[in-house]
Design a protein around this motif. Sequence first.
Motif, PDB file in Angstrom:
ATOM      1  N   LEU A 115      59.675   1.581   5.449  1.00 45.04           N
ATOM      2  CA  LEU A 115      58.237   1.693   5.209  1.00 45.04           C
ATOM      3  C   LEU A 115      57.850   3.123   4.836  1.00 45.04           C
ATOM      4  O   LEU A 115      57.108   3.338   3.875  1.00 45.04           O
ATOM      5  N   VAL A 116      58.363   4.093   5.556  1.00 54.87           N
ATOM      6  CA  VAL A 116      58.024   5.484   5.278  1.00 54.87           C
ATOM      7  C   VAL A 116      58.595   5.917   3.926  1.00 54.87           C
ATOM      8  O   VAL A 116      57.923   6.615   3.159  1.00 54.87           O
ATOM      9  N   SER A 117      59.806   5.487   3.596  1.00 59.46           N
ATOM     10  CA  SER A 117      60.383   5.886   2.309  1.00 59.46           C
ATOM     11  C   SER A 117      59.652   5.233   1.144  1.00 59.46           C
ATOM     12  O   SER A 117      59.461   5.865   0.100  1.00 59.46           O
ATOM     13  N   LYS A 118      59.217   3.990   1.299  1.00 60.30           N
ATOM     14  CA  LYS A 118      58.428   3.352   0.243  1.00 60.30           C
ATOM     15  C   LYS A 118      57.067   4.027   0.100  1.00 60.30           C
ATOM     16  O   LYS A 118      56.553   4.168  -1.007  1.00 60.30           O
ATOM     17  N   ALA A 119      56.486   4.444   1.203  1.00 64.32           N
ATOM     18  CA  ALA A 119      55.213   5.160   1.135  1.00 64.32           C
ATOM     19  C   ALA A 119      55.394   6.514   0.457  1.00 64.32           C
ATOM     20  O   ALA A 119      54.531   6.951  -0.302  1.00 64.32           O
ATOM     21  N   ALA A 120      56.526   7.163   0.692  1.00 65.84           N
ATOM     22  CA  ALA A 120      56.779   8.469   0.091  1.00 65.84           C
ATOM     23  C   ALA A 120      56.921   8.376  -1.427  1.00 65.84           C
ATOM     24  O   ALA A 120      56.654   9.353  -2.129  1.00 65.84           O
ATOM     25  N   GLU A 121      57.314   7.205  -1.933  1.00 63.42           N
ATOM     26  CA  GLU A 121      57.398   7.024  -3.379  1.00 63.42           C
ATOM     27  C   GLU A 121      56.024   7.077  -4.042  1.00 63.42           C
ATOM     28  O   GLU A 121      55.923   7.329  -5.233  1.00 63.42           O
ATOM     29  N   ASN A 122      54.968   6.825  -3.272  1.00 64.78           N
ATOM     30  CA  ASN A 122      53.614   6.783  -3.816  1.00 64.78           C
ATOM     31  C   ASN A 122      52.828   8.066  -3.590  1.00 64.78           C
ATOM     32  O   ASN A 122      51.658   8.115  -3.924  1.00 64.78           O
ATOM     33  N   PHE A 178      52.562  12.128  -1.275  1.00 63.17           N
ATOM     34  CA  PHE A 178      52.696  12.797   0.020  1.00 63.17           C
ATOM     35  C   PHE A 178      51.660  12.294   1.031  1.00 63.17           C
ATOM     36  O   PHE A 178      51.958  12.152   2.213  1.00 63.17           O
ATOM     37  N   ALA A 179      50.433  12.011   0.569  1.00 59.74           N
ATOM     38  CA  ALA A 179      49.392  11.538   1.486  1.00 59.74           C
ATOM     39  C   ALA A 179      49.777  10.185   2.089  1.00 59.74           C
ATOM     40  O   ALA A 179      49.577   9.953   3.287  1.00 59.74           O
ATOM     41  N   SER A 180      50.345   9.304   1.281  1.00 64.51           N
ATOM     42  CA  SER A 180      50.792   8.007   1.793  1.00 64.51           C
ATOM     43  C   SER A 180      51.927   8.178   2.799  1.00 64.51           C
ATOM     44  O   SER A 180      51.967   7.492   3.827  1.00 64.51           O
ATOM     45  N   PHE A 181      52.835   9.090   2.488  1.00 61.99           N
ATOM     46  CA  PHE A 181      53.944   9.367   3.397  1.00 61.99           C
ATOM     47  C   PHE A 181      53.439   9.842   4.751  1.00 61.99           C
ATOM     48  O   PHE A 181      53.846   9.340   5.798  1.00 61.99           O
ATOM     49  N   VAL A 182      52.542  10.823   4.736  1.00 61.63           N
ATOM     50  CA  VAL A 182      52.029  11.385   5.986  1.00 61.63           C
ATOM     51  C   VAL A 182      51.247  10.336   6.770  1.00 61.63           C
ATOM     52  O   VAL A 182      51.392  10.215   7.989  1.00 61.63           O
ATOM     53  N   ALA A 183      50.431   9.549   6.076  1.00 63.97           N
ATOM     54  CA  ALA A 183      49.633   8.520   6.754  1.00 63.97           C
ATOM     55  C   ALA A 183      50.538   7.494   7.431  1.00 63.97           C
ATOM     56  O   ALA A 183      50.311   7.116   8.586  1.00 63.97           O
ATOM     57  N   PRO A 205      55.367  -4.448  15.940  1.00 61.60           N
ATOM     58  CA  PRO A 205      54.083  -4.960  15.440  1.00 61.60           C
ATOM     59  C   PRO A 205      52.960  -3.934  15.346  1.00 61.60           C
ATOM     60  O   PRO A 205      52.304  -3.851  14.302  1.00 61.60           O
ATOM     61  N   ILE A 206      52.722  -3.164  16.369  1.00 62.71           N
ATOM     62  CA  ILE A 206      51.603  -2.218  16.349  1.00 62.71           C
ATOM     63  C   ILE A 206      51.855  -1.141  15.296  1.00 62.71           C
ATOM     64  O   ILE A 206      50.980  -0.836  14.479  1.00 62.71           O
ATOM     65  N   SER A 207      53.047  -0.584  15.270  1.00 65.45           N
ATOM     66  CA  SER A 207      53.376   0.483  14.328  1.00 65.45           C
ATOM     67  C   SER A 207      53.308   0.012  12.881  1.00 65.45           C
ATOM     68  O   SER A 207      52.728   0.679  12.024  1.00 65.45           O
ATOM     69  N   ILE A 208      53.901  -1.124  12.608  1.00 63.95           N
ATOM     70  CA  ILE A 208      53.922  -1.630  11.234  1.00 63.95           C
ATOM     71  C   ILE A 208      52.514  -2.003  10.789  1.00 63.95           C
ATOM     72  O   ILE A 208      52.112  -1.710   9.658  1.00 63.95           O
ATOM     73  N   PHE A 209      51.737  -2.645  11.664  1.00 66.05           N
ATOM     74  CA  PHE A 209      50.368  -3.019  11.315  1.00 66.05           C
ATOM     75  C   PHE A 209      49.541  -1.771  10.977  1.00 66.05           C
ATOM     76  O   PHE A 209      48.869  -1.724   9.939  1.00 66.05           O
ATOM     77  N   LEU A 210      49.598  -0.762  11.837  1.00 62.94           N
ATOM     78  CA  LEU A 210      48.852   0.479  11.576  1.00 62.94           C
ATOM     79  C   LEU A 210      49.318   1.157  10.292  1.00 62.94           C
ATOM     80  O   LEU A 210      48.497   1.634   9.498  1.00 62.94           O
ATOM     81  N   ALA A 211      50.631   1.206  10.076  1.00 62.29           N
ATOM     82  CA  ALA A 211      51.162   1.889   8.900  1.00 62.29           C
ATOM     83  C   ALA A 211      50.763   1.174   7.610  1.00 62.29           C
ATOM     84  O   ALA A 211      50.406   1.824   6.625  1.00 62.29           O
ATOM     85  N   VAL A 237      44.945   4.679   2.174  1.00 62.82           N
ATOM     86  CA  VAL A 237      45.255   5.922   1.467  1.00 62.82           C
ATOM     87  C   VAL A 237      45.514   5.650  -0.012  1.00 62.82           C
ATOM     88  O   VAL A 237      45.023   6.368  -0.871  1.00 62.82           O
ATOM     89  N   PHE A 238      46.255   4.604  -0.312  1.00 56.65           N
ATOM     90  CA  PHE A 238      46.621   4.321  -1.699  1.00 56.65           C
ATOM     91  C   PHE A 238      45.398   3.980  -2.551  1.00 56.65           C
ATOM     92  O   PHE A 238      45.290   4.420  -3.692  1.00 56.65           O
ATOM     93  N   TYR A 239      44.456   3.217  -1.991  1.00 55.93           N
ATOM     94  CA  TYR A 239      43.305   2.784  -2.782  1.00 55.93           C
ATOM     95  C   TYR A 239      42.066   3.664  -2.618  1.00 55.93           C
ATOM     96  O   TYR A 239      41.176   3.607  -3.464  1.00 55.93           O
ATOM     97  N   CYS A 240      42.004   4.465  -1.568  1.00 50.75           N
ATOM     98  CA  CYS A 240      40.821   5.307  -1.352  1.00 50.75           C
ATOM     99  C   CYS A 240      41.122   6.796  -1.508  1.00 50.75           C
ATOM    100  O   CYS A 240      40.412   7.497  -2.226  1.00 50.75           O
ATOM    101  N   MET A 241      42.132   7.276  -0.814  1.00 52.74           N
ATOM    102  CA  MET A 241      42.406   8.714  -0.811  1.00 52.74           C
ATOM    103  C   MET A 241      43.108   9.197  -2.082  1.00 52.74           C
ATOM    104  O   MET A 241      42.754  10.247  -2.610  1.00 52.74           O
ATOM    105  N   GLU A 242      44.104   8.455  -2.556  1.00 52.52           N
ATOM    106  CA  GLU A 242      44.859   8.902  -3.733  1.00 52.52           C
ATOM    107  C   GLU A 242      43.971   9.055  -4.970  1.00 52.52           C
ATOM    108  O   GLU A 242      44.082  10.068  -5.666  1.00 52.52           O
ATOM    109  N   PRO A 243      43.071   8.097  -5.284  1.00 49.76           N
ATOM    110  CA  PRO A 243      42.191   8.328  -6.441  1.00 49.76           C
ATOM    111  C   PRO A 243      41.306   9.562  -6.268  1.00 49.76           C
ATOM    112  O   PRO A 243      41.066  10.299  -7.230  1.00 49.76           O
TER     113      PRO A 243
END
Length: 96
Positions: free
Chosen positions: A23-30, A32-37, A64-70, A77-83
């Motif tokens: 999950l973290v590595s896939k987020a890092a592909e999108n 730095f903000a997605s990675f950190v979040a 469950p809790i970690s994956i749901f939050l992530a 982040v991808f749809y609000c912060m990145e733009p």
Amino acid sequence: GMPDPADNTIKLGLGDFIFYSVLVSKAAENGFASFVACFMSILTGLGGTLVLLAVYHHALPALPISIFLAVIMFVCVFYCMEPWIQSLWRAGPFYV
């Protein structure tokens, strides 16, 4: 008999770490903000799971809790912060 002290430890399986790292590595592909979040929300979810473990005193799944939050944070982040971040980069430097 006496309770075994080894049974009173916290154990995470290899599968938990694999899901977290994918999950973290896939987020890092999108970005730095997605990675950190995702990284911070996985740590937060893991901390929340440990708090629930201390309260309920029985085995809980770590994912469950970690994956749901992530996933929620990644989508936000991808749809609000990145733009917004991209628009700041396009606008150029801000001088105060």
